[in-house]
Design a protein around this motif. Sequence first.
Motif, PDB file in Angstrom:
ATOM      1  N   HIS A   1       0.843  -1.193   0.000  1.00 18.78           N
ATOM      2  CA  HIS A   1       0.000   0.000   0.000  1.00 18.78           C
ATOM      3  C   HIS A   1       0.871   1.232   0.000  1.00 18.78           C
ATOM      4  CE1 HIS A   1      -3.708  -2.023   0.496  1.00 18.78           C
ATOM      5  NE2 HIS A   1      -3.513  -2.414   1.721  1.00 18.78           N
TER       6      HIS A   1
ATOM      7  N   HIS B   1      -6.162  -2.829   3.646  1.00 22.03           N
ATOM      8  CA  HIS B   1      -6.169  -1.430   4.066  1.00 22.03           C
ATOM      9  C   HIS B   1      -7.194  -1.186   5.162  1.00 22.03           C
ATOM     10  CE1 HIS B   1      -6.273   2.872   4.030  1.00 22.03           C
ATOM     11  NE2 HIS B   1      -7.486   2.929   3.500  1.00 22.03           N
TER      12      HIS B   1
ATOM     13  N   ASP C   1      -2.205   5.579   2.251  1.00 19.54           N
ATOM     14  CA  ASP C   1      -3.349   4.725   2.568  1.00 19.54           C
ATOM     15  C   ASP C   1      -3.372   4.304   4.035  1.00 19.54           C
ATOM     16  OD1 ASP C   1      -4.262   4.775  -0.035  1.00 19.54           O
ATOM     17  OD2 ASP C   1      -3.175   2.967  -0.628  1.00 19.54           O
TER      18      ASP C   1
END
Length: 482
Positions: free
Chosen positions: A22, A288, A26
């Motif tokens: 990521h 996430h 994020d």
Amino acid sequence: MKVIAKSIALLCLLHSALFAQHDAEDYVPVKDPEVLKKLEQWQDYKFGLFMHWGTYSQWGIVESWSLCNEDVGWTERKRGRYENYFEYKQDYENLQKEFNPVDFNPEKWVDAAKDAGMKYVVFTTKHHDGFCMFDTKTTDYKITSEKSPFHSNSKANVTKEIFDSFRKEEFMIGAYYSKPDWNTEYYWWPYFVNPDRHVNYDPAKYPERWQKFKDFTSTQIQELMTGYGSVDILWLDGAWVRPYNNIPKKYEEWAKKKTYDQDIDIPGIASMARKHQPGLIVVDRWVHGPYENYLTPEQKVPEEAMTVPWESCITMGNSWSYVPKDQYKSVSKLVHMLVDIVAKGGNFLLNVGPSPQGDWDPQVYERLKGMGEWMKVNSEAIYESRPVKPYKEAKVALTQNKNTKAVYAIYLADENEKQAPSKIWLSTIQPAKGAKVSMLGVKGNLKWKKVGNGFEVYLPASVQKNPPCQHAWTIKISEVNP
């Protein structure tokens, strides 16, 4: 075997590419004060040990993936020429009856890891194949089962032995746990074939079966959180087991091949786990959200520094699990990786794969000894450090102690560079007025002078010819100009 090892390394890199890290933007910051405190401690420690170990080590093959019916490299069945998948799966599962690591001695590993300068450990309590290296009550597919020849050994509960041994030496304890489980009927239902890594039935169509899998998972994690002493990190793998609506667009091509929602209620699991282990760091990697407490780039070091918590997990050899005659990275390369990662604000989780007999390859001990020799001189520049711009300049990486104004400029010597240079030049930082400049491991201060916005530091001939360590040399600047 060399060809196989190199192929595994390449395939691991390709596998890693499917799950690109990521972006730092994020990242969802941690809010729980107890978790923040533990995360800060973890960031201070910098260097950890990772171990992939299970029945797959018996055959010296890649962990778990040969059970997966995907026609990609890292799932290739390398043990013999099995034309029948079901025969292969049966033989793989029967490794439980052969796996007997009678040389298992976790205290030996603790000593080597501690001497290397490691401060935390993450161990594979269960990989995707579902074989448990702990004494779970949820399945008989475990090392403590009577089917396993090691079950009568006093150290049969391997996870407990490892955690207890490392904890005695004040290591932080991390439990790797695979969310998918390719052995339980609640994930791979025998009624259907297993086309790929995913659950082989639609959870929305069979909610009762999926609930049993959720309960199975939660129970196993609860066992780990209640019967194995204090645990600091819950390291969850298998990112495809996630809510369908939590798949970023950049992963859709891979992840949305399956339309199944594989939500196992990580918020509920995290809440339960933290009731038993206050401040627990939860790493639901590549998913996430608030339960990915730090990022986990795999088999690589990011190109740029990141200001959020992160950790590169990298193999010492070419394979995550034990492979005979694996090719191990040199001490110089490992030291440089550690410095590069720390300079960019990360932690280094270095993986080794124990053998089926229960020990490490002699080369692993040799590499860790070499890293320890370097750390004994230079650890001041590693522990409790934070990144400082510009992070790296040519062959010099920078770190800064979080509690003082000291900045460390670590010169990364070439593989065959045994003699230190006569001077080291940096264009982007400059010692403050009255600052002391020295080399770690060398008594006294060094001469230096301003050059533009930077400075040059001069090393005497005695230091050039007999530097305090190999691989990299650290210049300490007590304070730099803003």
